[in-house]
Write an enzyme that holds these catalytic residues in place. Structure first.
Site, mmCIF file in Angstrom:
data_model
loop_
_atom_site.group_PDB
_atom_site.id
_atom_site.type_symbol
_atom_site.label_atom_id
_atom_site.label_comp_id
_atom_site.label_asym_id
_atom_site.label_seq_id
_atom_site.Cartn_x
_atom_site.Cartn_y
_atom_site.Cartn_z
ATOM 1 N N GLU A 191 7.371 -2.290 4.262
ATOM 2 C CA GLU A 191 8.148 -3.495 4.559
ATOM 3 C C GLU A 191 8.227 -4.428 3.354
ATOM 4 O OE1 GLU A 191 8.062 -7.338 7.624
ATOM 5 O OE2 GLU A 191 6.580 -5.727 7.803
ATOM 6 N N TRP B 67 2.766 -4.073 5.091
ATOM 7 C CA TRP B 67 3.313 -5.261 4.448
ATOM 8 C C TRP B 67 2.184 -5.946 3.701
ATOM 9 C CZ3 TRP B 67 2.008 -10.449 4.677
ATOM 10 C CH2 TRP B 67 2.842 -11.303 3.922
ATOM 11 N N ASP C 234 8.881 -9.653 15.206
ATOM 12 C CA ASP C 234 7.938 -10.251 14.258
ATOM 13 C C ASP C 234 8.283 -11.726 14.078
ATOM 14 O OD1 ASP C 234 6.053 -10.837 12.410
ATOM 15 O OD2 ASP C 234 6.749 -9.453 10.868
ATOM 16 N N HIS D 133 13.437 -11.486 6.258
ATOM 17 C CA HIS D 133 12.881 -11.283 4.920
ATOM 18 C C HIS D 133 13.924 -11.187 3.813
ATOM 19 C CE1 HIS D 133 8.585 -9.760 6.042
ATOM 20 N NE2 HIS D 133 8.894 -10.923 6.594
ATOM 21 N N ASP E 244 13.035 -6.295 7.894
ATOM 22 C CA ASP E 244 12.739 -7.478 8.694
ATOM 23 C C ASP E 244 13.890 -8.455 8.546
ATOM 24 O OD1 ASP E 244 11.740 -10.195 9.337
ATOM 25 O OD2 ASP E 244 9.818 -9.181 9.614
ATOM 26 N N HIS F 230 12.170 -4.964 12.167
ATOM 27 C CA HIS F 230 11.459 -6.117 12.683
ATOM 28 C C HIS F 230 12.499 -7.195 12.959
ATOM 29 C CE1 HIS F 230 7.032 -5.445 11.259
ATOM 30 N NE2 HIS F 230 7.414 -4.600 12.188
ATOM 31 N N LYS G 285 9.880 -7.993 1.294
ATOM 32 C CA LYS G 285 10.180 -9.393 1.564
ATOM 33 C C LYS G 285 10.781 -10.008 0.305
ATOM 34 C CE LYS G 285 8.300 -13.442 3.940
ATOM 35 N NZ LYS G 285 7.148 -13.989 4.675
ATOM 36 N N ASP H 156 10.296 -16.592 10.349
ATOM 37 C CA ASP H 156 9.739 -16.045 11.587
ATOM 38 C C ASP H 156 9.932 -16.932 12.812
ATOM 39 O OD1 ASP H 156 8.469 -13.541 10.565
ATOM 40 O OD2 ASP H 156 7.439 -14.983 9.291
ATOM 41 N N ASP I 269 11.905 -20.388 6.146
ATOM 42 C CA ASP I 269 10.940 -19.788 7.060
ATOM 43 C C ASP I 269 11.547 -18.552 7.714
ATOM 44 O OD1 ASP I 269 8.800 -19.301 8.638
ATOM 45 O OD2 ASP I 269 9.149 -20.932 10.043
#
Length: 423
Positions: free
Chosen positions: A230, A189, A330, A266, A263, A290, A232, A300, A298
């Site tokens: 990965e 990533w 993650d 993402h 993810d 993930h 995003k 995560d 945000d």
């Protein structure tokens, strides 16, 4: 503390309730052995790492909020925290390690110079625990990432530095996999992107492809190493354009037979990544997931048992793809007890997979094939009220880990005895 007899009695009631739908709860618990979750080391120390004493995050598209006391500041503390987490979880886990977490013994080692010797103590530690290790390049929080570009940088010196870094992480990951007898997933990533509207997107993406082609020239046995990419949607400082978009990495992975990492934090908040699983598995051999939780901008937050993570697990189970999926966490939250965050997030992910394994999928497919959509919806709704929590409690009991809320007290005691004494 939960009474084991009460847990067993509740399980027997749950077992009978699921048997009415033709579901074998014992078999579902057995299948949970295939759900091997990779714990992300960076939750315990807010993505600080050990490159230098008192390493702190310095940008590059990553930001941790909160300053709850007790974060890990040494390798010994980090390992102790992770061992405590694993002692509170049923089943087997792995560790996901970033390159900035090397055992550098106080020596300054830049990222294009790292070797397996800097991670050998991690391998030895993992051998004692009987777990695998995944290993990631760290393409952020470095002076050569300050302009927002790494593998797609037009600064050739910087780009070659990051190419060498990722090459070395692949070598290290392959050696880790060889020593542990379990393949290590090396997931790439990068934070590359533009804060404001770019004009030359194509040039940066061409450079990223060129860098990846160079990185992947050396091949390693699949039983040692799995390569993953990965994407995003956007990041801090890359709100207008991310070079490694979902489309870019999907195309690259399909053409070059690499894992695609999805993810769950993402993508756009209205996208369901569970819906992507069955599509991507038609074109790649394996996926890396993930599991995270996006809240507004945000990506995560600590994982909870919500519809998003439930759909991810359901789609994997329905596709009979447990053996084609690597599952990692993650998230990073410094606003609460970090051990507690680990355990809540991992147990929520496990709950989602157990819930999916307790589904009478064949009956639901039968309704679907027959156009019995009312019956399909009714059964899906009824499943929400079934006592799957009792099944998970029993899963914890037979794995000799705290059942139900009992883990809260254990973590509170660890905070009093260990975390609160850290400076």
């Amino acid at each position: 503390m939960k009474n084991p007899k009460t847990v067993e009695q509740a399980y027997q009631i749950a077992k009978e309730a699921y048997a009415e739908f033709g579901v074998d709860t014992d078999e579902a618990i057995k299948k949970m052995e295939e759900v091997n979750i990779s714990l992300h080391c960076w939750q315990a120390d807010d993505v600080g790492g050990f490159e230098t004493p008192d390493s702190e995050l310095s940008g590059g598209g990553i930001q941790v909020t909160g300053n709850y006391p007790g974060k890990a500041r040494t390798i010994e503390q980090l390992r102790a925290d992770i061992e405590k987490v694993m002692s509170l979880l049923p089943g087997k886990q792995r560790l996901n390690l970033h390159a900035i977490y090397g055992d550098f013994q106080g020596e300054k080692v830049d990222r294009d110079q790292i070797e397996i010797k800097h991670f050998q103590s991690w391998v030895d530690w993992a051998k004692k625990l009987g777990i695998g290790i995944d290993f990631n390049p760290t393409c952020f929080s470095h002076p050569y990432a300050d302009d927002g570009f790494t593998l797609s940088s037009k600064n050739e010196k910087h780009r070659k530095f990051w190419i060498e870094h990722v090459k070395r992480t692949r070598e290290i990951a392959a050696e880790i996999g060889k020593q542990l007898g379990k393949p290590s997933v090396n997931n790439i990533w990068i934070p590359d992107g533009s804060k404001d509207i770019p004009v030359d997107r194509a040039a940066h993406r061409a450079l990223l492809k060129e860098s990846l082609d160079e990185i992947f020239k050396t091949e390693f046995p699949k039983e040692y190493l799995r390569d993953s990419l990965e994407s995003k949607l956007f990041g801090i400082g890359s709100e207008s354009m991310v070079v490694g978009s979902h489309e870019f990495y999907t195309g690259y992975a399909v053409r070059n037979n690499k894992l695609i990492c999805i993810d769950s934090g993402h993508f756009h908040p209205t996208e369901q990544i569970g819906d992507k699983v069955s599509s991507l598995l038609l074109f790649v051999d394996e996926l890396l997931l993930h599991i995270s939780r996006g809240v507004r901008w945000d990506s995560d937050h600590v994982v909870i048992f919500n519809d998003e993570v439930k759909l991810i697990a359901e789609e994997i189970v329905r596709a009979n793809a447990l053996k084609r999926i690597y599952v990692g966490l993650d998230f990073f939250d410094g606003s609460m007890n970090r051990i507690g965050a680990y355990v809540v997030g991992t147990r929520a992910t496990q709950l989602a997979f157990l819930f999916a394994l307790l589904e009478p999928t064949e009956k639901l497919r039968e309704y679907e094939e027959n156009g019995q959509y009312f019956e399909r919806l009714a059964l899906l709704e009824l499943l929400k009220t079934k006592p799957f929590g009792a099944v998970y409690d029993y899963y914890c009991l037979i794995n000799d880990v705290p059942v139900g809320e009992d883990y809260i007290t254990v973590i509170e005691n660890y905070e009093k005895e260990v975390l609160s004494k850290r400076s």
